[in-house]
Design an enzyme around this catalytic site. Structure first.
Site, PDB file in Angstrom:
ATOM      1  N   ARG A 153      33.729  31.961  77.873  1.00 16.66           N
ATOM      2  CA  ARG A 153      35.074  32.202  77.129  1.00 16.66           C
ATOM      3  C   ARG A 153      34.613  33.549  76.049  1.00 16.66           C
ATOM      4  O   ARG A 153      33.497  34.139  75.882  1.00 16.66           O
ATOM      5  CB  ARG A 153      35.428  30.813  76.202  1.00 16.66           C
ATOM      6  CG  ARG A 153      34.125  30.429  75.279  1.00 16.66           C
ATOM      7  CD  ARG A 153      34.586  28.642  75.052  1.00 16.66           C
ATOM      8  NE  ARG A 153      35.617  29.037  73.985  1.00 16.66           N
ATOM      9  CZ  ARG A 153      36.710  28.122  74.009  1.00 16.66           C
ATOM     10  NH1 ARG A 153      36.787  27.455  75.185  1.00 16.66           N
ATOM     11  NH2 ARG A 153      37.665  28.124  72.928  1.00 16.66           N
ATOM     12  N   LYS A 211      41.709  26.178  68.412  1.00 19.81           N
ATOM     13  CA  LYS A 211      43.303  25.760  68.008  1.00 19.81           C
ATOM     14  C   LYS A 211      42.960  24.491  66.670  1.00 19.81           C
ATOM     15  O   LYS A 211      43.717  24.891  65.688  1.00 19.81           O
ATOM     16  CB  LYS A 211      43.986  25.066  69.293  1.00 19.81           C
ATOM     17  CG  LYS A 211      44.774  26.434  69.733  1.00 19.81           C
ATOM     18  CD  LYS A 211      45.674  25.594  70.803  1.00 19.81           C
ATOM     19  CE  LYS A 211      45.045  25.281  71.993  1.00 19.81           C
ATOM     20  NZ  LYS A 211      45.836  24.792  73.207  1.00 19.81           N
ATOM     21  N   GLU A 222      47.622  24.021  76.391  1.00 23.41           N
ATOM     22  CA  GLU A 222      48.243  22.633  75.916  1.00 23.41           C
ATOM     23  C   GLU A 222      49.103  23.256  74.854  1.00 23.41           C
ATOM     24  O   GLU A 222      48.743  23.932  73.796  1.00 23.41           O
ATOM     25  CB  GLU A 222      47.155  21.783  75.688  1.00 23.41           C
ATOM     26  CG  GLU A 222      47.666  20.453  74.950  1.00 23.41           C
ATOM     27  CD  GLU A 222      46.519  19.463  74.507  1.00 23.41           C
ATOM     28  OE1 GLU A 222      45.531  19.606  74.618  1.00 23.41           O
ATOM     29  OE2 GLU A 222      47.020  18.280  74.044  1.00 23.41           O
TER      30      GLU A 222
HETATM   31  P1  ATP Z   1      40.943  25.573  71.993  1.00 24.59           P
HETATM   32  O1  ATP Z   1      39.523  25.154  72.096  1.00 24.59           O
HETATM   33  O2  ATP Z   1      40.933  26.999  71.346  1.00 24.59           O
HETATM   34  O3  ATP Z   1      41.930  24.818  71.391  1.00 24.59           O
HETATM   35  P2  ATP Z   1      41.587  25.063  74.637  1.00 24.59           P
HETATM   36  O4  ATP Z   1      40.882  25.485  75.661  1.00 24.59           O
HETATM   37  O5  ATP Z   1      41.736  23.681  74.266  1.00 24.59           O
HETATM   38  O6  ATP Z   1      41.664  26.100  73.310  1.00 24.59           O
HETATM   39  P3  ATP Z   1      44.011  25.259  76.120  1.00 24.59           P
HETATM   40  O7  ATP Z   1      45.445  25.328  75.591  1.00 24.59           O
HETATM   41  O8  ATP Z   1      43.572  24.020  76.775  1.00 24.59           O
HETATM   42  O9  ATP Z   1      43.307  25.542  74.773  1.00 24.59           O
HETATM   43  O10 ATP Z   1      43.858  26.499  77.084  1.00 24.59           O
HETATM   44  C1  ATP Z   1      44.355  27.314  77.816  1.00 24.59           C
HETATM   45  C2  ATP Z   1      43.497  28.118  78.832  1.00 24.59           C
HETATM   46  O11 ATP Z   1      43.099  29.177  77.775  1.00 24.59           O
HETATM   47  C3  ATP Z   1      42.413  27.322  79.380  1.00 24.59           C
HETATM   48  O12 ATP Z   1      42.343  27.795  80.724  1.00 24.59           O
HETATM   49  C4  ATP Z   1      41.264  27.750  78.416  1.00 24.59           C
HETATM   50  O13 ATP Z   1      40.052  27.687  79.288  1.00 24.59           O
HETATM   51  C5  ATP Z   1      41.596  29.237  78.249  1.00 24.59           C
HETATM   52  N1  ATP Z   1      40.944  29.670  76.716  1.00 24.59           N
HETATM   53  C6  ATP Z   1      40.825  28.906  75.611  1.00 24.59           C
HETATM   54  N2  ATP Z   1      40.098  29.453  74.670  1.00 24.59           N
HETATM   55  C7  ATP Z   1      39.605  30.503  75.634  1.00 24.59           C
HETATM   56  C8  ATP Z   1      38.546  31.291  74.927  1.00 24.59           C
HETATM   57  N3  ATP Z   1      38.220  31.661  73.781  1.00 24.59           N
HETATM   58  N4  ATP Z   1      38.344  32.560  75.939  1.00 24.59           N
HETATM   59  C9  ATP Z   1      38.916  32.398  77.272  1.00 24.59           C
HETATM   60  N5  ATP Z   1      39.728  31.501  77.606  1.00 24.59           N
HETATM   61  C10 ATP Z   1      40.160  30.541  76.906  1.00 24.59           C
HETATM   62 MG    MG Z   2      42.298  22.154  75.474  1.00 21.89          MG
END
Ligand code: ATP
Ligand code: MG
Length: 556
Positions: free
Chosen positions: A258, A268, A33
Site C-alpha cells: 500500500r 478512512k 467500501e
Molecule cells: P482505509 O484503510 O483507508 O479505510 P480500505 O482499504 O479500508 O482503506 P477500501 O474502500 O476497502 O478502503 O479500499 C478500496 C481499495 O483500495 C482496496 O482494494 C484497497 O486495498 C485499496 N487501498 C486502500 N488504501 C490503499 C493504499 N493506501 N494504497 C493502495 N491501495 C489502497
Molecule cells: Mg476497507
C-alpha cells in the site's frame, strides 16, 4: 509521463495467464467500501487496476463493497464516482455488492448443506476467546456440530429477523487448529438490524468481508483481484470460499504494497475522525490527503497519476515523501499555469516622483516558460503594494531587497529606490516612499546599472483584495499506518497547529473573473488554486497548492 511499459510482477502474472489461455480477457475491479471519501492511497489502487486492464485490452469494474450498512452512505457512493472520474477513469461496469445478497445467501445455504457452515450462538467475545492465538490452536465451539437441518432452519430464521443483533452468527467450518487464524471457522454472516443505503430493510443479516469479497469477484468474472498486502493472510480463505461455493469463475487474489505518505494519515477511519471532530473543514479540506481535498488544493489528475505511477507496484509498502507528490504537481503546472503577481502581506509604497493620477499599462509575459500563452497588461501608478518582507529598515548583510537608500527592480516595471519610511505614532511602518527612474523601464534594454534584487508588486488603485490560505503538513510527525506499527497512538495529538495560515492581500486586476479551480503561479510564492467552495467574485480565495521551492530530486 507514462511508464505503463515498465514491467511489474502483476503484469508478468497477467501476461502468463493470457499466454497460457487461462483467460482470454482480463477483468479487474476497484472495490471501495462507501464509508468515506477516497484518498490518495485509493488512487494507487485505481491507477493499477484501470491501467492494467487498459494495457491488456481488458476491462475494469467499479464495485461498491457495501456489505456494512452501519457505516455506509449514499453521499460516499456519489463522491467516490466523482473522484474516480476526475482522476480520468471510466469503468466498464458499475456494481454494488449488495446486489448479490440473494446469491450470497444461497451460496451460504449450499455451504451448510455441504456441512461446511454452521450457526453459532457464542458471543463475539467468546468467539474471540475460542479462536486461540498465533502459537495456540483454537477451541471448537459447542455449536459446531449442529445438524445440517438445524443449521438450515436457524440460518433462515436469522434472515427472517427472529434474532437480535449479535445473538447468532453463521461460521464457515474449516479448521480451528489452522496456523492461519483466518481459517479458524471465520464468521461469514452476522445479524444487523439496520437500514442499508441500497437494499433498505430487506436484509437483517449481512455477509462478512472475507466471505463476500471472493464471491463478488467470482460473480462478476473478475480474473485478477488486486488488493493490498494486509489481505495476504486472507487469500487461503478467499480461495476456499470460491472453491466450496462452487463458483464458476475462479478469480486470483494478488497483493501489492500500500501507499503511505509522510506527515499525513491515510485511513478512512482516521480521516473521518478529523471530519467528525471538526479538525478540518470537511472531507475536501485542502489539507486532507483525500482526492477531493487534493483537488480543492489545486492538484491535478495528471500530477496524481504521474506520482502514483512513479511509486511503482511492489510487494512492500513504504512511506513516500510528500515532497514527491508536490514535485509532480509543479511539473504539471509549470507550463499550464499563468504567472501573475500577488501580494500576500501588503505594504504600501508611494512613488513620489511618479505623476499623480497617471496609470501606465505595462506588458507582462503570461508564462515565460511557455511563450505561446502570450502577454497580459498590468497597470502601474504612483501607488503600489509590495510584500512586507521585501522591505527592512535595518537589513542584515546580503539583504538585497528594499531598505533605505537601496534600489531594486520591480518585476515588469522600473527600478525604485527607497527614500523615506513613514511610521505612525507607535512606530509602526505605515508606508514607504520611493522614487523611480523612468530610464529603467522593463523591456527597453536599459543597461546603465544593475540592481541585485527583483521584487513583485501590485498597483494599488486597481488591485483586487484577496484571501490566501497557506497550508502546511497536517501532522507534525510521520504517522505510520497502525496496521504496520501495531500500536494505536492518538494521532490527533500530532496535528500541526500551523497547518493553515490565512492572510489577506491583493492580486492583479486581470484576476477579476477567475473561476473555481483556476490555477496560477504567483511570482515568487508558488502555485495557487481558486477555492471552489468559498471564493466568490466579491471575495476571492486562493489555496496554496505548493510553494516554488523544493529540495526534492527525482532519482532517474
Ligand atoms: P482505509 O484503510 O483507508 O479505510 P480500505 O482499504 O479500508 O482503506 P477500501 O474502500 O476497502 O478502503 O479500499 C478500496 C481499495 O483500495 C482496496 O482494494 C484497497 O486495498 C485499496 N487501498 C486502500 N488504501 C490503499 C493504499 N493506501 N494504497 C493502495 N491501495 C489502497
Ligand atoms: Mg476497507
Amino acid at each position: 509521463m507514462d511508464n505503463s511499459t515498465n514491467s511489474n510482477f502483476i503484469k508478468t502474472i497477467i501476461k502468463n495467464d493470457l499466454a497460457s489461455g487461462k483467460h482470454k480477457k482480463i477483468v479487474t475491479r476497484f472495490p471501495p467500501e462507501p464509508n468515506g471519501y477516497l484518498h490518495i492511497g485509493h488512487a494507487k489502487s485505481i491507477v493499477i487496476n484501470f491501467d492494467l486492464a487498459d494495457e491488456f485490452n481488458g476491462k475494469t469494474h467499479l464495485r461498491f463493497d457495501d456489505t456494512n450498512p452501519l457505516k455506509e452512505d449514499q453521499e460516499f457512493v456519489d463522491a467516490i464516482q466523482e473522484d474516480v472520474r476526475w482522476l480520468g477513469y471510466e469503468w466498464e461496469e458499475l456494481h454494488f455488492a449488495s446486489d448479490y445478497f440473494e446469491e450470497m445467501y444461497e451460496r451460504a445455504v449450499l455451504l451448510i448443506k455441504k456441512g461446511l457452515a454452521y450457526v453459532d450462538d457464542l458471543s463475539a467475545d467468546e468467539i474471540r476467546e475460542y479462536r486461540g492465538t498465533l502459537t495456540e490452536p483454537g477451541k471448537e465451539s459447542p455449536y459446531r456440530n449442529r445438524s445440517v437441518e438445524e443449521n438450515l432452519d436457524l440460518f433462515e430464521r436469522m434472515r427472517n429477523g427472529e434474532f437480535a443483533d449479535g445473538e447468532k452468527v453463521l461460521r464457515a467450518k474449516i479448521d480451528m487448529a489452522s496456523p492461519n487464524i483466518n481459517l479458524r471457522d471465520p464468521v461469514i454472516y452476522r445479524i444487523a438490524h439496520a437500514t442499508h443505503h441500497n437494499t433498505g430493510d430487506k436484509w437483517c443479516i449481512y455477509p462478512m468481508y472475507g466471505y463476500a469479497h471472493p464471491l463478488e469477484d467470482a460473480i462478476e468474472g473478475v480474473t485478477h483481484s488486486l488488493c493490498t498486502t494486509e489481505f495476504e493472510d486472507q487469500r487461503p480463505l478467499y480461495d476456499w470460499v470460491v472453491r466450496e461455493c462452487e463458483m464458476e469463475n475462479v478469480p486470483q487474489q494478488i497483493e501489492f504494497g500500500r501507499l503511505n505518505i509522510s506527515n499525513t494519515v491515510m485511513s478512512k477511519r482516521k480521516l473521518k475522525r478529523l471530519v467528525d471532530e471538526k479538525v478540518v473543514d470537511g472531507w475536501d479540506d485542502p489539507r486532507m490527503p483525500t482526492i477531493s481535498g487534493l483537488r480543492r488544493r489545486g492538484f491535478t489528475p495528471e500530477a496524481i497519476r504521474a506520482f502514483v505511477k512513479e511509486t511503482g507496484v511492489s510487494k512492500t509498502s513504504g512511506v513516500v515523501d510528500s515532497a514527491m507528490l508536490e514535485h509532480f504537481v509543479r511539473e504539471d503546472l509549470k507550463l499550464k499555469a499563468p504567472r501573475t503577481m500577488a501580494v500576500l502581506r501588503p505594504l504600501k509604497v508611494v512613488i513620489t516622483n511618479y505623476p499623480e493620477g497617471k496609470i501606465e499599462w505595462l506588458d507582462a509575459e503570461i508564462n515565460p516558460e511557455n511563450p505561446e500563452m502570450g502577454i497580459r497588461k498590468i497597470p502601474f501608478s504612483r501607488e503600489i503594494y509590495i510584500e512586507q518582507e521585501d522591505f527592512m529598515e535595518n537589513p542584515p548583510k546580503k539583504y538585497h531587497r528594499l531598505y533605505p537608500g537601496n534600489e531594486v527592480r520591480l518585476k515588469h516595471a522600473y527600478f525604485i529606490k527607497c527614500e523615506d519610511v513613514i511610521k505612525d505614532e507607535d512606530g509602526n511602518i505605515v508606508e514607504i516612499h520611493c522614487t523611480y527612474d523612468p530610464e529603467t523601464k522593463s523591456g527597453t534594454g536599459f543597461t546603465g546599472r544593475k540592481v541585485k534584487g527583483t521584487i513583485h508588486w501590485v498597483e494599488a488603485t486597481n488591485a483586487i483584495p484577496a484571501e490566501f490560505r497557506l497550508y502546511g503538513p497536517l501532522l507534525l510527525d510521520d504517522e505510520q499506518n497502525e496496521e504496520q506499527s501495531g500500536e494505536e497512538k492518538d494521532f490527533l495529538e500530532m496535528i500541526n497547529p500551523k497547518s493553515l495560515e490565512v492572510v489577506h492581500g491583493f492580486v492583479e486586476p486581470n484576476m477579476k473573473n477567475v473561476k473555481a479551480h483556476d490555477k496560477f503561479q504567483f511570482f515568487r510564492h508558488g502555485y495557487f488554486n481558486v477555492d471552489p467552495k468559498h471564493s466568490t467574485p466579491d471575495h476571492l480565495v486562493f489555496n496554496l497548492t505548493v510553494s516554488l521551492k523544493s529540495s526534492f530530486k527525482l532519482n532517474k
